[in-house]
Scaffold this active site. Sequence first.
Site, PDB file in Angstrom:
ATOM      1  N   GLN A  11       0.832  -1.202   0.000  1.00 42.51           N
ATOM      2  CA  GLN A  11       0.000   0.000   0.000  1.00 42.51           C
ATOM      3  C   GLN A  11       0.871   1.258   0.000  1.00 42.51           C
ATOM      4  O   GLN A  11       1.867   1.327   0.711  1.00 42.51           O
ATOM      5  CB  GLN A  11      -0.871  -0.032   1.256  1.00 42.51           C
ATOM      6  CG  GLN A  11      -2.198   0.636   1.084  1.00 42.51           C
ATOM      7  CD  GLN A  11      -3.174   0.257   2.185  1.00 42.51           C
ATOM      8  OE1 GLN A  11      -3.098  -0.823   2.737  1.00 42.51           O
ATOM      9  NE2 GLN A  11      -4.098   1.148   2.482  1.00 42.51           N
ATOM     10  N   SER A  89       4.603  -5.799   3.172  1.00 43.22           N
ATOM     11  CA  SER A  89       3.258  -5.817   3.758  1.00 43.22           C
ATOM     12  C   SER A  89       2.290  -6.559   2.832  1.00 43.22           C
ATOM     13  O   SER A  89       2.437  -7.762   2.629  1.00 43.22           O
ATOM     14  CB  SER A  89       2.805  -4.387   4.066  1.00 43.22           C
ATOM     15  OG  SER A  89       1.636  -4.390   4.869  1.00 43.22           O
ATOM     16  N   LEU A  90       1.333  -5.868   2.230  1.00 46.86           N
ATOM     17  CA  LEU A  90       0.411  -6.515   1.285  1.00 46.86           C
ATOM     18  C   LEU A  90       1.174  -7.291   0.202  1.00 46.86           C
ATOM     19  O   LEU A  90       0.746  -8.362  -0.237  1.00 46.86           O
ATOM     20  CB  LEU A  90      -0.483  -5.439   0.662  1.00 46.86           C
ATOM     21  CG  LEU A  90      -1.505  -5.743  -0.433  1.00 46.86           C
ATOM     22  CD1 LEU A  90      -0.938  -5.740  -1.830  1.00 46.86           C
ATOM     23  CD2 LEU A  90      -2.294  -7.023  -0.180  1.00 46.86           C
ATOM     24  N   ARG A 114      -8.608  -9.295   4.475  1.00 47.05           N
ATOM     25  CA  ARG A 114      -7.592  -8.494   5.184  1.00 47.05           C
ATOM     26  C   ARG A 114      -7.884  -7.007   5.045  1.00 47.05           C
ATOM     27  O   ARG A 114      -7.844  -6.248   6.011  1.00 47.05           O
ATOM     28  CB  ARG A 114      -6.207  -8.819   4.603  1.00 47.05           C
ATOM     29  CG  ARG A 114      -5.030  -8.065   5.236  1.00 47.05           C
ATOM     30  CD  ARG A 114      -3.767  -8.425   4.457  1.00 47.05           C
ATOM     31  NE  ARG A 114      -2.534  -7.994   5.115  1.00 47.05           N
ATOM     32  CZ  ARG A 114      -1.845  -6.907   4.804  1.00 47.05           C
ATOM     33  NH1 ARG A 114      -2.295  -6.099   3.848  1.00 47.05           N
ATOM     34  NH2 ARG A 114      -0.717  -6.609   5.426  1.00 47.05           N
ATOM     35  N   HIS A 189       0.342  -2.565  11.362  1.00 43.49           N
ATOM     36  CA  HIS A 189       1.579  -3.165  11.900  1.00 43.49           C
ATOM     37  C   HIS A 189       1.877  -2.693  13.331  1.00 43.49           C
ATOM     38  O   HIS A 189       3.002  -2.370  13.667  1.00 43.49           O
ATOM     39  CB  HIS A 189       2.766  -2.896  10.959  1.00 43.49           C
ATOM     40  CG  HIS A 189       2.551  -3.467   9.594  1.00 43.49           C
ATOM     41  ND1 HIS A 189       2.528  -4.815   9.347  1.00 43.49           N
ATOM     42  CD2 HIS A 189       2.294  -2.860   8.408  1.00 43.49           C
ATOM     43  CE1 HIS A 189       2.282  -5.014   8.064  1.00 43.49           C
ATOM     44  NE2 HIS A 189       2.128  -3.851   7.475  1.00 43.49           N
ATOM     45  N   GLN A 238       1.859 -10.939  10.774  1.00 47.20           N
ATOM     46  CA  GLN A 238       2.219  -9.790   9.939  1.00 47.20           C
ATOM     47  C   GLN A 238       1.394  -8.543  10.211  1.00 47.20           C
ATOM     48  O   GLN A 238       1.891  -7.424  10.137  1.00 47.20           O
ATOM     49  CB  GLN A 238       2.116 -10.190   8.459  1.00 47.20           C
ATOM     50  CG  GLN A 238       2.870  -9.276   7.517  1.00 47.20           C
ATOM     51  CD  GLN A 238       2.060  -8.971   6.268  1.00 47.20           C
ATOM     52  OE1 GLN A 238       0.923  -8.536   6.337  1.00 47.20           O
ATOM     53  NE2 GLN A 238       2.669  -9.204   5.124  1.00 47.20           N
TER      54      GLN A 238
END
Length: 293
Positions: A11, A89-90, A114, A189, A238
């Site tokens: 993102q 991340s993603l 998610r 996070h 994560q």
Amino acid sequence: MTKTAWVFPGQGSQAMGMGTDLLDIPSAKEKFAQAEDILGWSVNEICQNEEAKLAQTLYTQPCLYVVESILADLIRERGYKPDLVAGHSLGEYIALYVAGVFEWSTGLELVKRRSELMENAAGGMMAAMMNFDREQLETVIAQTPDVVLANDNSPAQVVISGTPDAVQTVMSQVKAKRSVPLKVSGAFHSHLMTAAATEFQEILENVEFQQATVPVLSNVEPEPAVDAQVLKQRLTQQMTGSVRWREISLALPTQGIEKVVEIGPGNVLTGLIKRTVSDVTLENVRNAAELPN
């Protein structure tokens, strides 16, 4: 043969118009149609016409998954394959898909859930900090409740995450060349994502993971792994764990990687890797025009 890693951005890398030039490719067009069936909305429509929606977590994450995975598949159709994969991340979901850990549609279903959970976990804040004193930053974070180092991106760039008050406290106490609040819906996070992460863990438990065909460097543990259970366990951590991208960058040369290809819009990850290690060749595949011959 040059040992190559493929990396996938998350993102923040989304861009208006991304994926549009892929519509002329039959296999890609088919995937966009499949995505619409799964999501209930059109990735193309959002990427071409809906800038405000594209910036929303709910839409950003599935759009990135679809565009990046299609680009990766098109590269593989041309006979290329990675020796190692990682994603920010993603981006880790595309890395796991490319490594054969789950089917494409399964990955998109996971990303859909998610993004919904993360979109709803509002109330926190994130900020990027550039050119700071790392020791001072770590000390201030340790002394400030409700804020964490969310993304350790490079020696000179991090993202902090937590309650608005705590993030502002760190920004005011740590000397940095630049500190910029990020336009995100929540404190990703960080511990503020615990409820969302718990719900997501239950979803993950019902998904079967396969042994990876190439090693994956995970965000929460930048050690190469192929074991299905290890990769699933890392993914469950994560949402609340830090993205240790600086360590992923440092691990690349130690794994014998000579070339890194960032697959997806923008050049955020190649930029971060360039600032962290010096002995790898960097390439970008952002669109159809940059696909290898």
